[in-house]
Design a protein around this motif. Structure first.
Motif, PDB file in Angstrom:
ATOM      1  N   TYR A  48       6.839   1.780   8.941  1.00 31.27           N
ATOM      2  CA  TYR A  48       5.778   2.163   8.010  1.00 31.27           C
ATOM      3  C   TYR A  48       5.895   1.475   6.658  1.00 31.27           C
ATOM      4  N   ARG A  63      14.751  11.025   1.958  1.00 28.61           N
ATOM      5  CA  ARG A  63      13.743  11.735   2.732  1.00 28.61           C
ATOM      6  C   ARG A  63      14.095  11.724   4.215  1.00 28.61           C
ATOM      7  N   GLU A  72      11.762  12.032   6.369  1.00 28.38           N
ATOM      8  CA  GLU A  72      10.521  11.402   6.853  1.00 28.38           C
ATOM      9  C   GLU A  72       9.786  12.288   7.852  1.00 28.38           C
ATOM     10  N   MET A 120       6.813  12.232   5.003  1.00 24.63           N
ATOM     11  CA  MET A 120       5.485  11.684   4.782  1.00 24.63           C
ATOM     12  C   MET A 120       4.493  12.588   5.516  1.00 24.63           C
ATOM     13  N   PRO A 159       1.476  11.639   0.848  1.00 19.61           N
ATOM     14  CA  PRO A 159       0.703  11.190   1.995  1.00 19.61           C
ATOM     15  C   PRO A 159       1.218   9.856   2.518  1.00 19.61           C
ATOM     16  N   ILE A 199       0.574   6.246   3.618  1.00 16.50           N
ATOM     17  CA  ILE A 199      -0.490   5.276   3.317  1.00 16.50           C
ATOM     18  C   ILE A 199      -0.193   3.990   4.077  1.00 16.50           C
ATOM     19  N   LEU A 251       5.717  -0.323  -1.169  1.00 17.23           N
ATOM     20  CA  LEU A 251       6.040   0.335   0.089  1.00 17.23           C
ATOM     21  C   LEU A 251       4.757   0.581   0.881  1.00 17.23           C
ATOM     22  N   TYR A 252       3.647   0.772   0.131  1.00 15.61           N
ATOM     23  CA  TYR A 252       2.351   1.041   0.759  1.00 15.61           C
ATOM     24  C   TYR A 252       1.273   0.396  -0.095  1.00 15.61           C
TER      25      TYR A 252
END
Ligand code: 5AD
Ligand code: FES
Length: 363
Positions: free
Chosen positions: A70, A164, A166, A207, A237, A239, A319-320
């Motif tokens: 991700y 995290r 995740e 996430m 969120p 992304i 990262l996003y």
């Protein structure tokens, strides 16, 4: 005989205890959702006050040995340049935090376990403490490490760590990471146990709105959070990022706004469930809605992470997609954030560490 499911209001009037009740809260809409958010705001005011603490974020390096499906800075993505800040840049950013009474910083980076990296971090921790009279709280967010590495950094004077989970669903975890033995759910849990054992203030999160993720998964995340007694939470969120393998499932996702709404519900439920923990209003929330972080603060969040990374590196720490504040230097961020937090009716905890009460009160 099957018991009748309680309503949102009935659940909020008691102690939320089980998975079915968490699911009812996660599905709340309209006036039920308003009641959930109001309850979270009430609990926040009562247990931690309407104060938001700053953690100046230093994105130390985007070099990463891992390949999470991700993440935009995954090792296999070669479409951007890799950087590490110089020692001077790190210390300067920490000094900005110190001089502006942020009281805490977070050093975040892609994951590396080589001894060069591990020792550089220890050296930087010492330099920062020296430059700031030992008055800054330092949080690390540097991924999975060995027990000895976590110990070395703790002994060098780090008080907090963010890692995290995740997702708490092992099967989903597998779909988010390569199956190469370096990306296992068990490793992640092991790392979190080490951090707890060593006495860090320990933060985790997930996430929200990942492909294949269900509301049941989120309810299980919440149950695990409570069971493991974490002190801090940061969640946002999911992304999508076009240069990642997970992008191929983008058409199956909830809308971006629905992912944000669900992340806000998670914040509110964490506040109601765990009362005196710290919860971050995260940048990914702001990526979807310019007012995403303010919304999180109103429903339970009490920490915000102003970005102190020198602006010239920010484009490369994506990262996003649609990450906000890419060209706002720390000074500009400061006045912008002050205004934003004021608008939520919260004060800024300048000069205060804002340790997690759950940690300091030993809950
Ligand atoms: N969307 C949202 N959050 C992401 N992260 C990594 N990639 C993404 C993405 N595409 C989060 C992960 C990680 C943290 C540093 O950033 O949760 O732990
Ligand atoms: Fe760097 Fe996941 S891609 S830790």
């Amino acid at each position: 005989m099957k018991m009748k499911m309680k309503s949102v209001r009935e659940i909020l009037n008691g102690d939320v205890v089980n998975r079915d009740e968490l699911l009812v809260l996660l599905k709340a809409t309209d006036s039920d959702l308003t009641a959930l958010f109001e309850k979270a705001a009430e609990v926040k005011e009562k247990y931690v006050g309407n104060v938001v603490y700053y953690r100046g974020l230093i994105e130390y390096s985007n070099m990463c040995s891992k390949d999470c499906y991700y993440c935009g800075v995954r090792n296999s993505n070669s479409n951007f340049s890799r950087y590490s800040l110089t020692d001077e840049e790190v210390v300067e950013s920490a000094l900005f935090a110190y001089n502006n009474k942020y009281a805490s910083i977070v050093i975040q980076s892609g994951e590396r376990q080589d001894s060069n990296f591990v020792n550089t971090i220890s050296k930087l921790i010492r330099k920062i403490h020296e430059a700031t009279n030992n008055e800054l709280r330092i949080t690390l967010s540097l991924g999975e490490q060995s027990y000895n590495t976590y110990k070395q950094w703790f002994d060098a004077g780090v008080q907090r760590y963010l890692l995290r989970l995740e997702t708490s669903n092992k099967e989903l975890y597998k779909r988010l990471h390569p199956e190469d033995g370096h990306h296992t759910f068990d490793n992640r849990m092991q790392s979190l146990m080490y951090l707890r054992e060593l006495g860090y203030q320990c933060g985790t999160g997930v996430m929200v709105g990942l492909p294949f993720q269900t509301l049941e998964d989120l309810a299980d995340d919440l149950i695990l959070f409570r069971r493991m007694g974490f002190h801090m939470f940061g969640l946002g969120p999911y992304i999508e990022h076009v240069e990642t393998p997970l992008y191929q499932y983008s058409s199956s996702l909830l809308s971006r706004n629905a992912r944000l709404d669900l992340a806000l519900k998670m914040v509110a439920i964490i506040r109601i469930l765990m009362k005196d923990v710290n919860i971050a209003a995260t940048t990914a929330m702001q990526a979807i809605d310019p007012l995403g972080r303010e919304r999180a603060i109103k429903v339970g969040a009490n920490v915000i992470m102003p970005n102190l990374t020198p602006v010239k590196y920010r484009e490369d720490y994506k990262l996003y997609e649609d990450k906000p504040c890419m060209d706002e230097d720390a000074d500009k961020c400061k006045s912008c954030l002050e205004m934003r937090i004021k608008s939520t009716g919260n004060k800024i905890g300048y000069g205060s560490w804002g340790d997690s009460k759950r940690y300091t009160d030993g809950n």
